[in-house]
Design an enzyme around this catalytic site. Structure first.
Site, short mmCIF file in Angstrom:
data_model
loop_
_atom_site.label_atom_id
_atom_site.label_comp_id
_atom_site.label_asym_id
_atom_site.label_seq_id
_atom_site.Cartn_x
_atom_site.Cartn_y
_atom_site.Cartn_z
N HIS A 127 3.44 -51.93 -5.27
CA HIS A 127 2.14 -51.80 -5.93
C HIS A 127 1.99 -50.54 -6.79
O HIS A 127 0.90 -50.27 -7.28
CB HIS A 127 1.01 -51.87 -4.89
CG HIS A 127 1.05 -50.79 -3.85
ND1 HIS A 127 -0.03 -50.51 -3.04
CD2 HIS A 127 2.03 -49.91 -3.49
CE1 HIS A 127 0.27 -49.52 -2.22
NE2 HIS A 127 1.52 -49.15 -2.47
N HIS A 128 3.08 -49.79 -6.97
CA HIS A 128 3.03 -48.61 -7.86
C HIS A 128 3.78 -48.85 -9.17
O HIS A 128 3.96 -47.91 -9.95
CB HIS A 128 3.63 -47.39 -7.17
CG HIS A 128 2.92 -46.97 -5.92
ND1 HIS A 128 1.56 -46.79 -5.86
CD2 HIS A 128 3.40 -46.72 -4.67
CE1 HIS A 128 1.22 -46.42 -4.63
NE2 HIS A 128 2.31 -46.39 -3.89
N ALA A 129 4.20 -50.08 -9.43
CA ALA A 129 4.92 -50.37 -10.67
C ALA A 129 3.93 -50.77 -11.76
O ALA A 129 3.05 -51.60 -11.56
CB ALA A 129 5.92 -51.50 -10.44
N ASN A 173 -2.14 -48.27 -7.43
CA ASN A 173 -2.48 -47.95 -8.81
C ASN A 173 -1.77 -48.85 -9.82
O ASN A 173 -2.32 -49.17 -10.88
CB ASN A 173 -2.18 -46.48 -9.12
CG ASN A 173 -0.74 -46.08 -8.83
OD1 ASN A 173 -0.02 -46.75 -8.09
ND2 ASN A 173 -0.32 -44.96 -9.38
#
Length: 310
Positions: A127-129, A173
């Protein structure tokens, strides 16, 4: 269950440079094999083909995907500067290819979830890509990739409601960057605002279900917040076509990076509460393991998979 032995990271000595348990996926799988034996084969699909750059261009820029042929880009994504000095083909095989298999696993899980109920990818949750770069050990935006591929295949329409329930300790993010302006995608994110990537900026009333927590929050307070807010979120988003659940294990007190104080048993209670709520509402669901940096991570993954099976 969706799994591949390729999910494990394969850089020798990685554990000395980063607290990530590089073998946690296969260790969780071994626990499940011990518990269920031959029955596990009838309940699982093994990912045999990694996702390609051509497929990933549905969510990622070609420039970013090409840059992953450089050691400096890979080192930046996993935030380990020492990897700059390792040949890129080694990093590709040991790190990037693992993420390709797990990303393929999330798409496979999403396709199957639409035809069944709950499908658990023993990996993924990156979920940070972002579209043009990776962060926080996340190379590819697997949930966004799965969703956009299903839309392209006309298995989900652009107006169908899709949910992201992100209970990793770190705010998602990257996923949010894809869907902040997409009204058909709703995000529930319970996160520690005092660790990377920090407090979400803007007016809290604009994102009431992206909920900041303070470092050191204990089990009782965590579960109280979850059990009060998640039902409200689901009630405000009725009849979704699909839900993603990022079941990050880094909220456990023994995790070095999550900085929360949630007990092992309370993490299990969290997962069972979420699964029960989603099953009660008959919501097709993809579960992903997301982040987890403690020696408890693989055991918690196996516990949740076991509960889903039972």
């Amino acid at each position: 269950l969706i799994f591949s032995p390729h999910y494990d990271f394969g850089i020798m000595g990685l554990e000395k440079l980063h607290p990530f348990d590089a073998k946690k996926f296969s260790k969780a799988w071994s626990l499940l094999l011990h518990e269920f034996g031959d029955k596990i084969s009838a309940l699982s699909t093994i990912v045999t083909t990694p996702v390609t750059n051509e497929a990933l261009e549905i969510v990622h820029s070609r420039e970013y995907l090409t840059s992953l042929q450089q050691s400096k880009t890979i080192a930046s994504v996993v935030e380990i500067p020492a990897l700059l000095f390792i040949p890129c083909f080694v990093l590709q095989k040991g790190l990037v290819d693992s993420a390709r298999y797990a990303t393929a696993g999330t798409l496979l899980a999403a396709r199957q979830a639409l035809d069944s109920s709950i499908v658990f990818n023993i990996g993924g949750g990156f979920h940070h890509a972002f579209s043009d770069h990776g962060e926080g050990f996340c190379f590819f935006a697997d949930a966004a990739f799965a969703l956009e591929t299903l839309r392209a295949e006309h298995k989900i329409s652009p107006t169908d409601k899709v949910l992201m329930i992100d209970l990793d300790a770190h705010r998602g993010n990257g996923f949010t960057s894809f869907y902040e302006k997409d009204k058909s995608v709703s995000i529930f994110d319970l996160y520690n605002m005092q660790v990377y990537p920090g407090l979400k900026q803007g007016e809290p009333d604009d994102f009431p279900f992206i909920i900041p927590l303070r470092a050191g929050l204990n089990s009782d307070e965590y579960l109280k917040t979850l059990k009060a807010e998640l039902p409200l979120f689901l009630d405000s988003n009725p009849h979704p076509t699909l839900a993603f659940y990022n079941a990050g294990t880094d909220i456990v007190a023994t995790d070095k990076l999550g900085a929360l104080n949630v007990s092992y048993d309370a993490v299990n209670e969290r997962d069972r509460f979420v699964v029960d709520l989603l099953r009660e509402k008959n919501i097709p669901t993809v579960i992903m393991t997301s982040c987890g940096y403690s020696n408890d991570s693989y055991k918690l993954i196996a516990d949740l998979a076991s509960y889903v099976i039972r």
